[in-house]
Motif scaffolding. Structure first.
Motif, PDB file in Angstrom:
ATOM      1  N   ARG A   3       0.899  -1.329  -0.071  1.00  9.38           N
ATOM      2  CA  ARG A   3      -0.181  -0.034   0.057  1.00  9.38           C
ATOM      3  C   ARG A   3       0.989   1.384   0.167  1.00  9.38           C
ATOM      4  O   ARG A   3       0.993   2.001   0.996  1.00  9.38           O
ATOM      5  CB  ARG A   3      -0.863  -0.041   1.150  1.00  9.38           C
ATOM      6  N   GLU A   6      -0.704   4.839   0.904  1.00  9.09           N
ATOM      7  CA  GLU A   6      -1.230   5.085   1.968  1.00  9.09           C
ATOM      8  C   GLU A   6      -0.948   6.445   2.742  1.00  9.09           C
ATOM      9  O   GLU A   6       0.248   6.865   2.853  1.00  9.09           O
ATOM     10  CB  GLU A   6      -1.086   3.746   3.121  1.00  9.09           C
ATOM     11  N   ALA A  27      -6.372   3.868  -5.448  1.00  7.36           N
ATOM     12  CA  ALA A  27      -7.011   3.616  -4.156  1.00  7.36           C
ATOM     13  C   ALA A  27      -6.418   2.058  -3.853  1.00  7.36           C
ATOM     14  O   ALA A  27      -6.605   1.827  -2.989  1.00  7.36           O
ATOM     15  CB  ALA A  27      -8.437   3.624  -4.644  1.00  7.36           C
ATOM     16  N   ASP A  28      -6.245   1.189  -4.824  1.00  7.24           N
ATOM     17  CA  ASP A  28      -5.793  -0.143  -4.775  1.00  7.24           C
ATOM     18  C   ASP A  28      -4.403  -0.181  -3.827  1.00  7.24           C
ATOM     19  O   ASP A  28      -4.237  -1.022  -3.187  1.00  7.24           O
ATOM     20  CB  ASP A  28      -5.570  -0.682  -5.895  1.00  7.24           C
ATOM     21  N   GLU A  32      -6.374   7.428  -0.123  1.00  2.00           N
ATOM     22  CA  GLU A  32      -7.769   7.726   0.177  1.00  2.00           C
ATOM     23  C   GLU A  32      -8.431   8.386  -0.945  1.00  2.00           C
ATOM     24  O   GLU A  32      -7.852   9.444  -1.360  1.00  2.00           O
ATOM     25  CB  GLU A  32      -8.018   8.501   1.538  1.00  2.00           C
ATOM     26  N   ARG A  64     -14.298   0.684  -6.882  1.00  2.00           N
ATOM     27  CA  ARG A  64     -13.913  -0.037  -5.421  1.00  2.00           C
ATOM     28  C   ARG A  64     -12.984   0.902  -4.759  1.00  2.00           C
ATOM     29  O   ARG A  64     -12.192   1.591  -5.227  1.00  2.00           O
ATOM     30  CB  ARG A  64     -13.415  -1.449  -5.638  1.00  2.00           C
ATOM     31  N   ASN A  65     -12.896   0.734  -3.385  1.00  2.69           N
ATOM     32  CA  ASN A  65     -12.081   1.287  -2.487  1.00  2.69           C
ATOM     33  C   ASN A  65     -12.316   2.793  -2.525  1.00  2.69           C
ATOM     34  O   ASN A  65     -11.214   3.569  -2.187  1.00  2.69           O
ATOM     35  CB  ASN A  65     -10.612   0.832  -3.075  1.00  2.69           C
ATOM     36  N   LYS A  66     -13.518   3.443  -2.870  1.00  2.00           N
ATOM     37  CA  LYS A  66     -13.377   4.838  -3.096  1.00  2.00           C
ATOM     38  C   LYS A  66     -14.455   5.358  -1.920  1.00  2.00           C
ATOM     39  O   LYS A  66     -15.611   4.266  -1.584  1.00  2.00           O
ATOM     40  CB  LYS A  66     -13.858   5.320  -4.337  1.00  2.00           C
ATOM     41  N   CYS A 359      -4.846  -8.930  -3.147  1.00  6.31           N
ATOM     42  CA  CYS A 359      -6.085  -8.426  -2.298  1.00  6.31           C
ATOM     43  C   CYS A 359      -5.968  -8.721  -0.900  1.00  6.31           C
ATOM     44  O   CYS A 359      -6.762  -9.220  -0.308  1.00  6.31           O
ATOM     45  CB  CYS A 359      -7.162  -8.999  -2.958  1.00  6.31           C
ATOM     46  N   LEU A 363     -11.173  -5.751  -0.478  1.00 11.08           N
ATOM     47  CA  LEU A 363     -11.856  -4.725  -1.275  1.00 11.08           C
ATOM     48  C   LEU A 363     -12.695  -3.962  -0.489  1.00 11.08           C
ATOM     49  O   LEU A 363     -13.649  -4.719  -0.179  1.00 11.08           O
ATOM     50  CB  LEU A 363     -12.039  -4.988  -2.647  1.00 11.08           C
ATOM     51  N   MET A 364     -12.973  -2.706  -0.551  1.00  7.31           N
ATOM     52  CA  MET A 364     -13.944  -1.877  -0.275  1.00  7.31           C
ATOM     53  C   MET A 364     -15.095  -1.857  -1.354  1.00  7.31           C
ATOM     54  O   MET A 364     -14.493  -1.400  -2.564  1.00  7.31           O
ATOM     55  CB  MET A 364     -13.676  -0.497   0.357  1.00  7.31           C
TER      56      MET A 364
END
Length: 399
Positions: A3, A6, A27-28, A32, A64-66, A359, A363-364
């Motif tokens: 990450r 981050e 984001a992956d 943020e 995703r991830n947002k 992953c 994943l969000m």
């Protein structure tokens, strides 16, 4: 996956595909990403079929991830909220037509005044400058305008495009690469910058070899189906039960291929002695190779060709691809649970680290429209700013 981003905040004013693909990749990698949407939402939410419980699969695959906040950028209060968010961001990514963000009061000069080291990435169809700058564009339009469509399809056939949105995705990758490069520059110098990434430029990068060939020869290429215009045999041939792609243009592989075809004298034929001659006489070659290939099944040819170290692969559809050992072993599929769509399967982040676990951080799911508005506004209030949720109203112009 590491990450590596981050702690960084990306303010995302993009929609549909190219921009969202860029911010998804960021984001992956841990950034943020705050997705700013009009009250009508990202146009990508309307793309379909397919739909999963009323939700666009295309939108969910790219977002995703947002977190999502709804702001009406024609509202003074919401415009101020957007500026406050800019002042806290490390990167702004927008994909409106050139000039739209400036007219809204959110252009690069304004953004730089809010945060001097801000990285501001503008994604558009034809770039921020030049005669074409005001033209809108989507993947298929840029495939046509860039020449890519002219070399797709079969000889004499109607215009064809690459069905996967390659321009959108390559533009997203190009933008993400440019942003990470700008972050390295900022780390070294403390300077922010304005990045101009266009879909047209991305299409030029995709066609390095094809355009270089044209610039060298002046010969306008024509579609050649599955064949490579620079080597032969390097195309798909029919078998008794399907199709197989064969790349046997290296001298040793060409000779081995002739033996497997049962045509040992073919290698000595003066029309086919070198790859260059085989390209020039491709049609004659296909008339000989095609019937020979039809005598066996795809599986039989795979075994024979692989045993002779000839590069090959079956022409697989998506059902075969996702059922393959390579797909399973690569763990390309990832899943998240969406509150409305249920379990959603997507292609997960690509981990370039050898032996890395895909992953590992999960994943969000893609956000609902404005799902995080109050949460993001609360974060701003905690930093000394109080805002309000956007009222229903007209969105900003389409990109």
């Amino acid at each position: 996956m590491k990450r590596t981003l981050e702690g960084l905040t990306i303010l995302d004013f993009t929609q549909v595909a190219a921009g969202p693909a860029c911010t998804m990749m960021l984001a992956d990698r841990g950034a943020e990403v705050i997705k700013v949407e009009s009250p009508a939402g990202d146009l990508g939410r309307q793309l379909g079929p397919p739909w999963q419980n009323g939700q666009s699969v295309i939108f969910m695959a790219l977002n995703r991830n947002k977190r999502s906040i709804v702001l009406d950028l024609k509202s003074g209060q919401d415009l101020e909220t957007a500026r406050r968010l800019m002042a806290r961001a490390d990167v702004v990514v927008e994909s409106f037509r050139p000039g739209v963000m400036q007219r809204l009061g959110l252009g690069y000069e304004t953004a730089r005044g809010l945060k001097s080291d801000l990285i501001y990435c503008s994604i558009s169809a034809y770039g921020q400058h030049g005669a074409e700058r005001h033209k809108p564009g989507v993947d298929g339009i840029v495939q046509a305008a860039s020449g890519l469509m002219s070399v797709c399809g079969v000889p004499g056939g109607e215009p064809s495009k690459v069905q996967a949105p390659v321009i959108d995705m390559s533009t997203g990758i190009l933008a993400a690469f440019a942003i990470q490069d700008a972050l390295l520059h900022r780390a070294a110098t403390g300077e922010g910058q304005w990045l101009d990434v266009s879909m047209y430029a991305s299409a030029m990068q995709l066609q390095q070899t094809s355009l270089a060939s044209y610039l060298s020869t002046g010969e306008v290429p024509e579609p050649c189906g599955s064949a490579a215009p620079y080597s032969a045999p390097n195309e798909a041939y029919p078998t008794s039960d399907g199709w197989i792609m064969v790349a046997a243009y290296h001298p040793q592989r060409w000779e081995a291929f002739c033996q497997l075809l049962g045509c040992p004298g073919l290698a000595a034929d003066t029309r086919f002695t070198t790859s260059n001659e085989r390209v020039l006489n491709r049609r004659a070659l296909a008339e000989i190779v095609g019937p020979a290939m039809r005598r066996k099944t795809t599986r039989q040819w795979l075994e024979l060709l692989e045993s002779a170290d000839i590069i090959c692969a079956p022409v697989a559809d998506y059902a075969a691809v996702t059922a393959s050992a390579a797909f399973a072993q690569g763990r390309y599929a990832a899943r998240f649970r969406h509150k409305e769509a249920g379990e959603v399967a997507v292609i997960g982040p690509y981990d370039v680290e050898a032996g890395g676990r895909r992953c590992a951080h999960g994943l969000m799911p893609s956000p609902g429209l404005g799902e995080h508005t109050q949460e993001i506004l609360s974060d701003l209030a905690g930093s000394g700013f109080a805002g309000a949720a956007a009222p229903a109203g007209k969105g900003v112009p389409l990109p």
